[in-house]
Design an enzyme around this catalytic site. Structure first.
Site: not given
Length: 571
Positions: A284-285, A363, A262, A280, A243, A98, A299
């Site tokens: 989390k994932t 990604r 988020h 990051s 996003k 981004r 997410d």
């Protein structure tokens, strides 16, 4: 995500996996079904695009293409390359992430009274937006013969979702939108589709006059809240679309009493729901992709009067150093219909996830049903537990602590983790990273508005909040060691099954949260971080230093007219 957190290997019983697959096969959830078996071409006038946007000249409009036809368009257009197993891979060009300094909102009434203006939400005059928008429309009218339109939803909750329309020139960007947003189940469902918000992706338009317009660069991603439109120029990165809509959900929903978050979410076999917030590298994932639980999403989520709901119809995961051994769920999800971004493909057609010569932000996007044990409805009940994940490289936070409602708001607003030496140029010692709501870059309203709304929901539904440290113990980075995966999983499991509430706690003298004195699978010295340090004076000094950093960061949330949560921070 760090290599350490990628090392979490999970397993589930064959019976659970079998029941999960049976559940998926019998589901008719609208967000998992592809629209149509073959494409039907539309026109800009038949979809009302000409009147709504000014785009009038493209002669062919491909709308909601089925996956096989998306693949045909990508390959025919030569937009990327096909990997050995049939996954399509593209390069996003100069921009492999981004461009936050190039994101703008039109400064106009009435949204100018709601938006939290500053470094995240930067304003531009309506005339600047008109200039950029006109260039995007002119590009489509002068240079584009065929374009792609995705019409679908953001949000699995019928009462809280938004209709989104994504207009793109590139087939792979249509593919990305199809992966990430929620796919309608029939052509009849979108026959009279009226978008709540439209993104025009004009990535090939470069704003050479950016200095005259007062922009940061020749890239511009501009949102017009009143017109319910956004225009993307100068960057090909797919995440700008994802996003961008998330930022708008963070604007619309809280103003209507619906929480936008988020975070990742999963659901147990008994229906208990949990949320995982974290920046990051905190896990989390990985921690939410638990084979013993159903994945709601990885997410972005909302929390309305009915419970938790996913914003998306897919996942967008980092692939750097990805392996089947460490993350089998994500690795196996990368197959036909998934879309790789900026991954280097070897001569034999295999992706090289260790090659970061193009970018470390490699990604993959894929429809969520590529995960075996996903939750087909995309929804869950009101959460039993909320876990804030942090990677504390200073080594002073306990592996798990229980938070009061006020403390939960303090840590939600702080959004703390720490970078370690070597992760970025110039970082030679642990460096704190605070991001409000664990996603400050996407908060369009003042952060305390989200905290106030979250606190009300915690009180209404009795949700418990915990802080889990996946970082260092026994000393800071370079002295101590990383929290063991086994200990982290034991902490998470004790929160999810509620057994953590059966133990005794002591109150941390500085931060005030409650720390368990014993927990199966976690050594007592690890539970009490001070005991894990051989240098007790060093621990006390480092804890005081970190507490001061928290306090200094929190001063920006204290101003007239907003709730002050300072009292719930470190003493």
């Amino acid at each position: 995500m760090s290599a350490m957190m990628r090392g979490i290997t999970l397993s589930a019983s064959p019976a659970f996996r079998s029941s999960a697959r049976s559940k998926l096969a019998s589901s008719s959830s609208p967000w998992m079904v592809h629209l149509g078996k073959k494409s039907t071409m539309a026109t800009v006038s038949s979809l009302g695009i000409d009147k709504a946007t000014g785009i009038t000249k493209p002669t062919t409009v491909y709308r909601n293409l089925p996956y096989p036809e998306v693949f045909e368009h990508e390959t025919k257009n030569k937009e990327g390359e096909v990997t050995k197993n049939g996954t399509y891979c593209v390069s996003t060009g100069q921009f492999t992430g981004r461009s936050p300094k190039d994101k703008y909102f039109v400064q106009q009434a009435p949204s100018d009274k709601n938006l939290d203006w500053g470094k995240v939400n930067v304003g531009v005059a309506p005339e600047v937006y008109k200039n950029i928008y006109a260039k995007a429309v002119k590009h489509y009218n002068d240079n584009v013969d065929k374009m792609y339109v995705f019409d679908g939803y953001c949000g699995t909750s019928p009462k809280s979702r938004k209709n989104v329309r994504i207009i793109t020139e590139l087939a792979w960007q249509h593919h990305f939108a199809k992966n990430m947003f929620i796919r309608p189940e029939s052509e009849a469902e979108v026959a009279d589709f009226k978008p709540d918000f439209t993104i025009i992706n004009a990535c090939k338009v470069v704003n050479d006059d950016y200095k005259e317009l007062g922009l940061n660069s020749d890239v511009a991603v501009v949102f017009n809240v009143e017109e319910n439109k956004a225009v993307i120029t100068g960057t090909w990165y797919g995440g700008e679309m994802k996003k961008g809509i998330f930022s708008m959900m963070n604007y619309w929903l809280p103003l209507n009493g619906v929480m936008a978050m988020h975070c990742s979410a999963n659901k147990g076999k008994n229906g208990d729901t949990a949320l995982f917030f974290g920046l990051s590298g905190t896990g989390k994932t990985t921690l939410s992709a638990d084979p013993a639980r159903y994945l709601i999403g990885d997410d972005e989520h909302g929390w309305d009067d009915d419970g938790i709901f996913n914003f998306e119809g897919g996942c967008y995961a980092k692939t750097v150093n990805l392996s089947h051994e460490n993350e089998p769920e994500i690795y196996d999800a990368i197959k036909r219909d998934a879309l790789l971004e900026n991954v280097i493909i070897k001569d034999n057609g295999e992706p090289d996830y260790a090659d970061v010569s193009r970018t470390e932000n490699t990604r993959v996007s894929y429809p969520i049903y590529h995960i075996d044990n996903y939750e087909p409805s995309g929804m869950g009940g009101h959460p039993n537990s909320i876990i804030f994940l942090t990677c504390d490289a200073f080594g002073v936070l306990p592996p798990v602590s229980r938070l009061s409602a006020g403390q939960a708001m303090y840590h939600f607003l702080s959004g703390y983790t720490a970078k370690v030496a070597g992760t970025e140029r110039g970082v030679t010692e642990p460096t704190p990273n605070f991001s409000a709501g664990f996603g400050a870059a996407f908060l369009t309203l003042h952060p305390t508005m989200y905290a106030d709304l979250l606190q009300k929901k915690l009180a209404t539904h009795g949700t418990q909040c915990f802080l889990i440290n996946t970082g260092w113990t026994g000393g800071g980075y370079g002295v101590g060691k990383r929290m063991s995966i086994k200990a982290t999983r034991a902490c998470v499991d004790s929160v999810l099954d509620g057994s953590i509430n059966n133990t005794k706690f002591f109150s941390d003298k500085v931060f005030g949260f409650e720390v368990p004195t014993e927990l199966p699978g976690v050594p007592s010295k690890v539970l009490n971080p001070r005991e894990a340090w051989s240098d007790k004076a060093g621990y006390d000094a480092t804890q005081t230093k970190l507490a001061g950093m928290f306090k200094q960061n929190f001063t920006k949330f204290v101003k007239p007219g907003v709730t002050d949560y300072t009292a719930f921070g470190p003493k």
